[in-house]
Design a protein around this motif. Structure first.
Motif, PDB file in Angstrom:
ATOM      1  N   CYS A 293       0.848  -1.196   0.000  1.00 24.64           N
ATOM      2  CA  CYS A 293       0.000   0.000   0.000  1.00 24.64           C
ATOM      3  C   CYS A 293       0.885   1.248   0.000  1.00 24.64           C
ATOM      4  O   CYS A 293       1.612   1.489   0.972  1.00 24.64           O
ATOM      5  CB  CYS A 293      -0.922   0.004   1.210  1.00 24.64           C
TER       6      CYS A 293
ATOM      7  N   PHE B  44      -0.576   4.198  -0.604  1.00 25.14           N
ATOM      8  CA  PHE B  44      -1.519   5.133   0.007  1.00 25.14           C
ATOM      9  C   PHE B  44      -2.394   4.309   0.942  1.00 25.14           C
ATOM     10  O   PHE B  44      -2.271   3.082   0.983  1.00 25.14           O
ATOM     11  CB  PHE B  44      -2.361   5.836  -1.059  1.00 25.14           C
ATOM     12  N   GLY B  45      -3.251   4.989   1.681  1.00 25.92           N
ATOM     13  CA  GLY B  45      -4.087   4.218   2.600  1.00 25.92           C
ATOM     14  C   GLY B  45      -5.149   5.105   3.200  1.00 25.92           C
ATOM     15  O   GLY B  45      -5.260   6.293   2.871  1.00 25.92           O
ATOM     16  N   SER B  46      -5.911   4.526   4.113  1.00 23.47           N
ATOM     17  CA  SER B  46      -6.881   5.314   4.861  1.00 23.47           C
ATOM     18  C   SER B  46      -6.120   6.330   5.720  1.00 23.47           C
ATOM     19  O   SER B  46      -4.958   6.119   6.033  1.00 23.47           O
ATOM     20  CB  SER B  46      -7.689   4.401   5.770  1.00 23.47           C
ATOM     21  N   GLU B  47      -6.805   7.400   6.093  1.00 28.00           N
ATOM     22  CA  GLU B  47      -6.148   8.485   6.826  1.00 28.00           C
ATOM     23  C   GLU B  47      -5.369   7.957   8.031  1.00 28.00           C
ATOM     24  O   GLU B  47      -4.233   8.349   8.267  1.00 28.00           O
ATOM     25  CB  GLU B  47      -7.188   9.515   7.266  1.00 28.00           C
ATOM     26  N   GLU B  48      -6.001   7.026   8.760  1.00 32.23           N
ATOM     27  CA  GLU B  48      -5.372   6.501   9.976  1.00 32.23           C
ATOM     28  C   GLU B  48      -4.023   5.827   9.693  1.00 32.23           C
ATOM     29  O   GLU B  48      -3.134   5.837  10.546  1.00 32.23           O
ATOM     30  CB  GLU B  48      -6.331   5.497  10.643  1.00 32.23           C
ATOM     31  N   PHE B  49      -3.865   5.253   8.519  1.00 35.00           N
ATOM     32  CA  PHE B  49      -2.655   4.483   8.226  1.00 35.00           C
ATOM     33  C   PHE B  49      -1.723   5.161   7.230  1.00 35.00           C
ATOM     34  O   PHE B  49      -0.685   4.612   6.871  1.00 35.00           O
ATOM     35  CB  PHE B  49      -3.037   3.094   7.691  1.00 35.00           C
TER      36      PHE B  49
ATOM     37  N   PHE C 131       3.254   0.206   3.334  1.00 35.30           N
ATOM     38  CA  PHE C 131       3.224  -0.992   4.176  1.00 35.30           C
ATOM     39  C   PHE C 131       2.707  -2.157   3.353  1.00 35.30           C
ATOM     40  O   PHE C 131       2.058  -1.975   2.327  1.00 35.30           O
ATOM     41  CB  PHE C 131       2.383  -0.771   5.442  1.00 35.30           C
TER      42      PHE C 131
ATOM     43  N   LEU D 116       0.477  -5.550   3.108  1.00 39.51           N
ATOM     44  CA  LEU D 116      -0.585  -6.405   3.639  1.00 39.51           C
ATOM     45  C   LEU D 116      -0.437  -7.786   3.015  1.00 39.51           C
ATOM     46  O   LEU D 116      -0.094  -7.896   1.829  1.00 39.51           O
ATOM     47  CB  LEU D 116      -1.970  -5.862   3.261  1.00 39.51           C
TER      48      LEU D 116
ATOM     49  N   LEU E 258      -5.231 -12.241   7.763  1.00 38.70           N
ATOM     50  CA  LEU E 258      -4.731 -10.963   7.235  1.00 38.70           C
ATOM     51  C   LEU E 258      -3.719 -10.370   8.205  1.00 38.70           C
ATOM     52  O   LEU E 258      -3.981 -10.279   9.409  1.00 38.70           O
ATOM     53  CB  LEU E 258      -5.889  -9.978   7.035  1.00 38.70           C
TER      54      LEU E 258
ATOM     55  N   ASN F 181     -11.533   7.025   2.367  1.00 35.23           N
ATOM     56  CA  ASN F 181     -11.026   5.650   2.302  1.00 35.23           C
ATOM     57  C   ASN F 181     -11.159   4.948   3.658  1.00 35.23           C
ATOM     58  O   ASN F 181     -11.393   3.749   3.723  1.00 35.23           O
ATOM     59  CB  ASN F 181      -9.569   5.644   1.840  1.00 35.23           C
ATOM     60  N   GLU F 182     -10.998   5.732   4.721  1.00 33.79           N
ATOM     61  CA  GLU F 182     -11.148   5.174   6.066  1.00 33.79           C
ATOM     62  C   GLU F 182     -12.601   4.748   6.305  1.00 33.79           C
ATOM     63  O   GLU F 182     -12.868   3.656   6.802  1.00 33.79           O
ATOM     64  CB  GLU F 182     -10.733   6.248   7.073  1.00 33.79           C
TER      65      GLU F 182
ATOM     66  N   ALA G 280     -13.260   1.672   4.391  1.00 30.50           N
ATOM     67  CA  ALA G 280     -12.575   0.516   4.972  1.00 30.50           C
ATOM     68  C   ALA G 280     -13.286   0.001   6.225  1.00 30.50           C
ATOM     69  O   ALA G 280     -13.045  -1.124   6.659  1.00 30.50           O
ATOM     70  CB  ALA G 280     -11.122   0.857   5.291  1.00 30.50           C
TER      71      ALA G 280
ATOM     72  N   GLY H 203      -6.639  -0.986   7.079  1.00 27.76           N
ATOM     73  CA  GLY H 203      -7.862  -1.016   6.265  1.00 27.76           C
ATOM     74  C   GLY H 203      -7.798  -0.074   5.073  1.00 27.76           C
ATOM     75  O   GLY H 203      -7.651   1.139   5.249  1.00 27.76           O
ATOM     76  N   PHE H 204      -7.895  -0.654   3.886  1.00 27.73           N
ATOM     77  CA  PHE H 204      -7.795   0.145   2.657  1.00 27.73           C
ATOM     78  C   PHE H 204      -8.327  -0.728   1.528  1.00 27.73           C
ATOM     79  O   PHE H 204      -7.731  -1.754   1.205  1.00 27.73           O
ATOM     80  CB  PHE H 204      -6.327   0.517   2.414  1.00 27.73           C
TER      81      PHE H 204
END
Lengths: 185, 444
Positions: A116, A118-123, A129, A131, A144, B135-136, B139, B152-153
């Motif tokens: 990844c 890019f990712g969700s804001e939290e990550f 990273f 997966l 997972l 995206n969050e 997810a 989560g993505f």
């Protein structure tokens, strides 16, 4: 130092300045004399912050997280049909019977993976990273996880099937990331 | 009264409308955005708003996420804005397949005899948060105990699926890129689409890597948009005819199917392929199914819809497909689930040109099977955008216009009109393949 999410480079092919979503505080706006002109008014856009702490129970899956905190990777096995879950299920998806806890082997193989960027804001701050879904012989479903210790800049299909080993965080956070996998030397 | 042998009444799809899909629609809140689509659908059959409340029996509302708007019960706010109160209505939610489920719920209202006329409307306003927060939210449609916290993505989840597809079947990233080229160029002729671009395979591969091997141009974008569909029984059609003095061009809904699969990709079985009528067990010797490379829900939905519509071999019996291409990879996976080709042949299928429009030059050289069964003539989600609750209904509206032969009337451009289209399929898909709907539409 890792970039914060809003400094992360924009996903675009055009060259442009990175946009942020902070803005000026607005107290007054122009107002027309004729109310008919209000149809042409620009929209007023404000920011509404929204922050919540959820009280999340892992419920029947709690032993899995207790296991991670004690260096054990747990799955479940149906007490009737023997179907074995690499990610715990409380009851069997095939026959509905309650499952028992089992210890999974600490070595498995990469079933599939991705890097990844890019990712969700939290990550976002953790990118890039990796997966991966982990498979084991005689275990019917997958798990997972994060795969570390591989070259994220040079992913390859050859990683599928790679032998990997589970490692545990010393200080448990009671999250599925308390375990992660590394290539088996 | 026309009754099918399974006791269902005949259901007609008579009109539809779509708002122009856009990255953001700050000029309106969601209610007037739905009204744009709704009013268009009314106008197309010559109804005004006041008549509509008299001839419609009720509605179904489609939107995916309460998070995106931070507004609960948005559905009723649309119902009142459209002037449909106090008629019956409810909201449906099924992730990315929300629109497809909404269409089928409206179908069920008519087929069951509960209603003679029903409006299905849907929308999403995804611009209220930045892309990464969006995206969050999306997810969160993965297990928050085991999946989301690992990173989560959704693009990551789909990338893992296609890596397995590549490993299992030899699918290539260039084959994925061909889907993007096709859909973006199709959308060049669709004024409703958000992204109308003439791309090359090199453009797709050279754009930003998002989740290996998927690039920015392999992935649909977030959108603000709305769509609306009007469905009716024979009696309902007659009622509208009386109110307007005009006969709407009818399209019949001849098949509906739905399937599901486990939320966690990790939980998917590795067992035997669910076969379609034109397939044999020996086609899939040694293939573990669905694993994470295929969608059991999509196969189940297709099988049920085909059985309902009497379709034995989809590639021969269907003239075009609008399917849920949230990713180029999922379009290829879906060719296989829908039986347009065998499992494992999706990459070769797109390379053959079969799912391309016959009349467009895509700059890809000779495509031996070009135009055999156009897939996503509209441009699909990749180019039109994916305002979740509107998406499945948007596909339905494009399919309606194809079967009415009215693409030129609605788009002002005839390029993506499938010639003599008699039967089309629409496919709506949620999560990592958790809920999938397939509906079959036929020219009456």
């Amino acid at each position: 130092m890792k970039q914060t999410c809003l400094e992360k480079k924009p996903l675009t092919e055009k060259i442009k300045l990175a946009e942020t979503d902070d803005g000026a505080i607005l107290f007054r706006v122009p107002f027309p004399k004729n109310l008919k002109d209000l149809h042409d008014m620009s929209p007023i856009i404000i920011k509404q912050p929204y922050h919540i702490d959820y009280i999340h129970s892992f419920g029947q899956d709690s032993p899995f997280f207790a296991g991670l905190a004690n260096g054990k990777l747990l799955g479940t096995k149906c007490s009737k049909c023997g179907y074995t879950y690499g990610t715990p299920k409380g009851h069997c998806m095939n026959c509905g019977t309650r499952c028992n806890w089992i210890e999974l082997p600490l070595t498995g193989r990469v079933h599939t993976f991705t890097v990844c960027q890019f990712g969700s804001e939290e990550f976002l701050k953790e990118t890039p990273f990796v997966l991966a879904l982990i498979e084991w012989d005689k275990v019917d479903t997958l798990f997972l996880t994060r795969l570390v210790g591989v070259d994220a800049a040079n992913p390859s299909l050859d990683w599928v099937g790679m032998k990997v080993r589970a490692q545990f965080k010393r200080n448990a956070k009671f999250k599925p990331t308390d375990v992660y996998f590394v290539p088996e030397k | 009264m026309a009754k099918q042998k399974n006791g269902r009444r005949d259901v007609y799809f008579i009109s539809g409308g779509i708002s122009k899909f856009a990255k953001a629609r700050p000029d309106v809140t969601f209610q007037p955005m739905v009204k744009e689509a709704y009013d268009y659908a009314l106008k197309d059959i010559g109804l005004d708003n006041r008549q509509a409340r008299e001839v419609f029996d009720g509605s179904v509302a489609s939107y995916f996420s309460d998070h995106f708007q931070r507004q609960l019960m948005s559905g009723i706010m649309v119902q009142d804005y459209l002037g449909l109160c106090p008629l019956p209505g409810h909201r449906v939610e099924a992730g990315g397949a929300t629109g497809g489920v909404c269409f089928q719920e409206a179908y069920k209202n008519i087929a069951s005899g509960v209603m003679d006329t029903c409006v299905a409307y849907g929308f999403e306003t995804m611009s209220h948060v930045n892309t990464w927060k969006g995206n969050e939210f999306i997810a969160l449609a993965s297990d928050v105990s085991f999946d989301y916290p690992v990173g989560g993505f959704y693009s990551g989840y789909y990338a893992m699926m296609v890596v397995r597809h590549m490993q299992e079947f030899g699918t290539t990233v260039e084959q994925l890129a061909r889907v993007s080229v096709k859909n973006h160029i199709n959308a060049f002729h669709n004024k409703y689409a958000q992204k109308r671009r003439k791309l090359t395979i090199a453009d797709v591969r050279n754009s930003d890597m998002v989740a290996w091997p998927l690039t920015l141009l392999d992935i649909c974008v977030m959108s603000d948009g709305a769509a609306a569909c009007v469905l009716a029984s024979e009696e309902g059609v007659e009622r509208i005819r009386k109110a307007t003095g005009k006969s709407p061009k009818l399209v019949k809904v001849t098949g509906v199917g739905r399937g599901t699969d486990a939320m966690r990709m990790a939980d998917r079985p590795h067992a035997d392929v669910i076969l379609l009528p034109h397939e044999k067990k020996s086609d899939y010797k040694g293939l573990k199914y669905p694993g994470v490379h295929s969608f059991r829900a999509g196969r189940t939905a297709s099988k049920l819809a085909y059985e309902h519509a009497g379709i034995n071999n989809p590639i021969k019996d269907i003239d075009f497909v609008e399917l849920h291409d949230a990713y180029t990879s999922s379009e290829i996976q879906t060719y296989e689930d829908m039986g347009l080709c065998k499992y494992g042949e999706g990459g070769a299928f797109v390379e053959s040109g079969a799912p391309f429009m016959p009349n467009i030059n895509y700059g890809l050289g000779k495509l031996p099977r070009q135009g055999e069964i156009p897939v996503n003539p509209s441009g699909g989600l990749i180019a039109c955008g994916h305002p979740v609750g509107a998406t499945g209904l948007m596909q339905a509206v494009f399919a309606l216009w194809q079967l009415q032969g009215s693409i030129k009337k609605h788009l002002g451009d005839n390029t993506i009109q499938v010639k003599d289209a008699k039967r089309g399929a629409i496919h709506s898909h949620a999560g990592t393949g958790t809920y999938v709907t397939v509906s079959i539409l036929e020219k009456n």
